[in-house]
Design an enzyme around this catalytic site. Structure first.
Site, PDB file in Angstrom:
ATOM      1  N   ASP A 277      42.151 -14.894  22.942  1.00 25.79           N
ATOM      2  CA  ASP A 277      43.466 -14.783  22.305  1.00 25.79           C
ATOM      3  C   ASP A 277      44.620 -15.027  23.279  1.00 25.79           C
ATOM      4  O   ASP A 277      45.497 -15.852  23.022  1.00 25.79           O
ATOM      5  CB  ASP A 277      43.653 -13.400  21.668  1.00 25.79           C
TER       6      ASP A 277
ATOM      7  N   ARG B 154      50.006   1.203  27.022  1.00 24.89           N
ATOM      8  CA  ARG B 154      50.987   0.207  26.550  1.00 24.89           C
ATOM      9  C   ARG B 154      52.380   0.395  27.128  1.00 24.89           C
ATOM     10  O   ARG B 154      53.006  -0.584  27.560  1.00 24.89           O
ATOM     11  CB  ARG B 154      51.044   0.165  25.014  1.00 24.89           C
TER      12      ARG B 154
ATOM     13  N   ASP C   8      49.007  -1.358  18.656  1.00 23.58           N
ATOM     14  CA  ASP C   8      49.409  -1.787  19.991  1.00 23.58           C
ATOM     15  C   ASP C   8      50.663  -2.660  19.970  1.00 23.58           C
ATOM     16  O   ASP C   8      51.508  -2.547  20.851  1.00 23.58           O
ATOM     17  CB  ASP C   8      48.247  -2.502  20.689  1.00 23.58           C
TER      18      ASP C   8
ATOM     19  N   SER D 107      36.248  -5.687  19.050  1.00 27.06           N
ATOM     20  CA  SER D 107      37.523  -5.706  19.749  1.00 27.06           C
ATOM     21  C   SER D 107      37.532  -4.500  20.666  1.00 27.06           C
ATOM     22  O   SER D 107      37.343  -3.373  20.219  1.00 27.06           O
ATOM     23  CB  SER D 107      38.670  -5.630  18.737  1.00 27.06           C
TER      24      SER D 107
HETATM   25  N1  ARG Z   1      42.898   2.704  17.618  1.00 23.23           N
HETATM   26  C1  ARG Z   1      43.237   2.894  18.987  1.00 23.23           C
HETATM   27  C2  ARG Z   1      44.716   2.974  19.143  1.00 23.23           C
HETATM   28  O1  ARG Z   1      45.432   2.563  18.288  1.00 23.23           O
HETATM   29  C3  ARG Z   1      42.603   1.859  19.876  1.00 23.23           C
HETATM   30  C4  ARG Z   1      43.193   0.492  19.843  1.00 23.23           C
HETATM   31  C5  ARG Z   1      42.384  -0.405  20.683  1.00 23.23           C
HETATM   32  N2  ARG Z   1      42.889  -1.721  20.772  1.00 23.23           N
HETATM   33  C6  ARG Z   1      42.110  -2.805  20.720  1.00 23.23           C
HETATM   34  N3  ARG Z   1      42.680  -3.934  20.912  1.00 23.23           N
HETATM   35  N4  ARG Z   1      40.842  -2.734  20.466  1.00 23.23           N
HETATM   36  O2  ARG Z   1      45.181   3.469  20.140  1.00 23.23           O
END
Ligand code: ARG
Length: 408
Positions: free
Chosen positions: A17, A98, A127, A179
């Site tokens: 990506d 983040r 995210d 992912s």
């Molecule tokens: N659900 C979790 C969160 O919102 C993990 C997100 C993980 N991100 C990913 N790109 N797999 O913090």
């Protein structure tokens, strides 16, 4: 003379990506790309190779930034102080990284005179929100681009075809259809078969933790020493918080502790199925809670529970830099002054149990608690105390009885 192109700082992981993002931003937006790889303790086969890949793909500059110490000492310290578990379960590993990465993206944008920042998040997750709220709060003049939300590919094969046509390296072996996001606080795994909440997670999704059933037959014991709510030694050996985190990931992971399989409420309104492995984070939160139970005065300890929940929700929702989070931080910080001492943990086949705790600030008083010889608790005071403690409820119950209502 070649035209001057505007610059864009891209949060780069080395995956398909964000690699496609480099080319897409060049071609569709006519931008020069500065790729930033944040080292936050994720698994990798070499960050220099990722940096080189960014350059090969067309970035004019690629930087690897080691953010681990700052992550531990300015982000994960607060998470531990707050015993942070979103919805009482998820230790926020992605949510915590983040704002840190965003801070670096903004700093680098300033350094290079970039007008744009781009990230590779989809339009469905949390995210994107966290990157963008953070960037907006740190510098509202920067324009944010989210290529994955904008581009026309509907499926992965379409994206791969575009990549091939535009000379972006495409992985030859299609990796497991998950992912993944990971750092030293843990690892998140979603998508693929996990999208069926009835399907048990395949064991091969985990890399930080062993299978609890195959864990060593001998239990493992660890003593974690805290200073003002932050780990400072492990088995009596002084170490940095970051090093202790790595140690705890290894020990707890070996004993198969720290796997989570959850349904989670995303900020964007979707329920999602999420699997995590958080061996170090969860065992340290367990130890920290045990030390707080010993050292925090009752009312503070109780009040803090609500603050912890709000803190976790704030961070989950991308509000790291918001004033409410700061205000909660001030409260939490105040509570940690005497959370110093040592906790003994036992790991055994997927479990982590507190088997000992001690502190010079312990509020546990054996003379008050004992049912044996030497009891100093004033038993006679209990009678009057209970009479007054029950008075309001007793008055209410009496009134209800007179009105013919049963109390049950
Ligand atoms: N659900 C979790 C969160 O919102 C993990 C997100 C993980 N991100 C990913 N790109 N797999 O913090």
């Amino acid at each position: 003379m070649a035209e001057q192109r505007e610059k864009c700082v891209l949060a780069y992981s080395g995956g398909l990506d964000t690699s496609v993002c480099i080319k897409w931003l060049q071609e569709e937006k006519n931008l020069d790309i500065i790729a930033v790889v944040g080292e936050v303790g994720q698994e990798h086969d070499g960050l220099e190779a990722i940096r080189q890949k960014a350059l090969r793909t067309g970035a004019i500059e690629a930087l690897v930034v080691d953010m681990r110490e700052e992550f531990a000492n300015h982000y994960l310290n607060r998470a531990l102080h707050a015993n942070a578990l979103y919805e009482n379960q998820y230790p926020l590993l992605s949510a915590l990284s983040r704002p840190l990465i965003s801070k670096y993206l903004v700093d680098i944008a300033h350094e290079y005179g970039a007008k744009y920042i781009a990230h590779g998040c989809t339009g469905k997750g949390n995210d994107q929100v966290r990157f963008e709220t953070s960037i907006m709060m740190l510098d509202p003049t920067i324009e944010i681009i989210a290529p994955v939300r904008e581009w026309e590919f509907k499926t992965r094969p379409q994206e791969m075809e575009w990549a091939r046509e535009h000379g972006v390296e495409v992985p030859t072996t299609e990796k497991a259809p998950y992912s993944i996001d990971d750092n030293v606080w843990g690892r998140a795994i979603e998508c693929g078969v996990l999208e069926d909440p009835w399907a048990a997670p395949p064991t091969d999704i985990y890399t930080m933790t062993g299978h609890p059933e195959e864990a060593p037959d001998e239990p493992g014991f660890v003593e974690v020493t805290f200073e003002k709510g932050i780990p400072c030694a492990i088995d009596g050996v002084e170490k940095s918080y970051l090093d202790i985190l790595y140690d705890m990931n290894a020990i707890a992971g070996k004993h198969g502790f720290g796997r989570l399989d959850l349904i989670e409420n995303r900020l964007v309104g979707v329920k999602s199925r999420e699997c995590y492995e958080v061996p170090g984070a969860l065992s340290l939160i367990t130890a920290h809670k045990a030390l707080e139970a010993l050292t925090l005065e009752r009312d503070v300890q109780h009040y803090k529970l609500g603050i912890e929940q709000t803190w976790a929700t704030q961070v989950y929702n991308g509000m790291w830099f918001a004033p409410l989070t700061d205000a909660l931080n001030a409260f939490i910080e105040e509570t940690q002054k005497h959370v110093s001492g040592t906790v003994r943990l036992k790991f055994y086949k997927g479990t982590c149990t507190v088997v000992g705790r001690k502190s010079e600030f312990s509020l546990y008083n054996k003379d008050l608690a004992t049912y044996d010889e030497g009891d100093i608790f004033d038993h006679a005071s209990a009678k009057g105390f209970i009479n007054l403690f029950a008075l309001a409820g007793k008055t209410w119950a009496e009134n209800r009885r007179q009105a013919g209502q049963d109390i049950f």
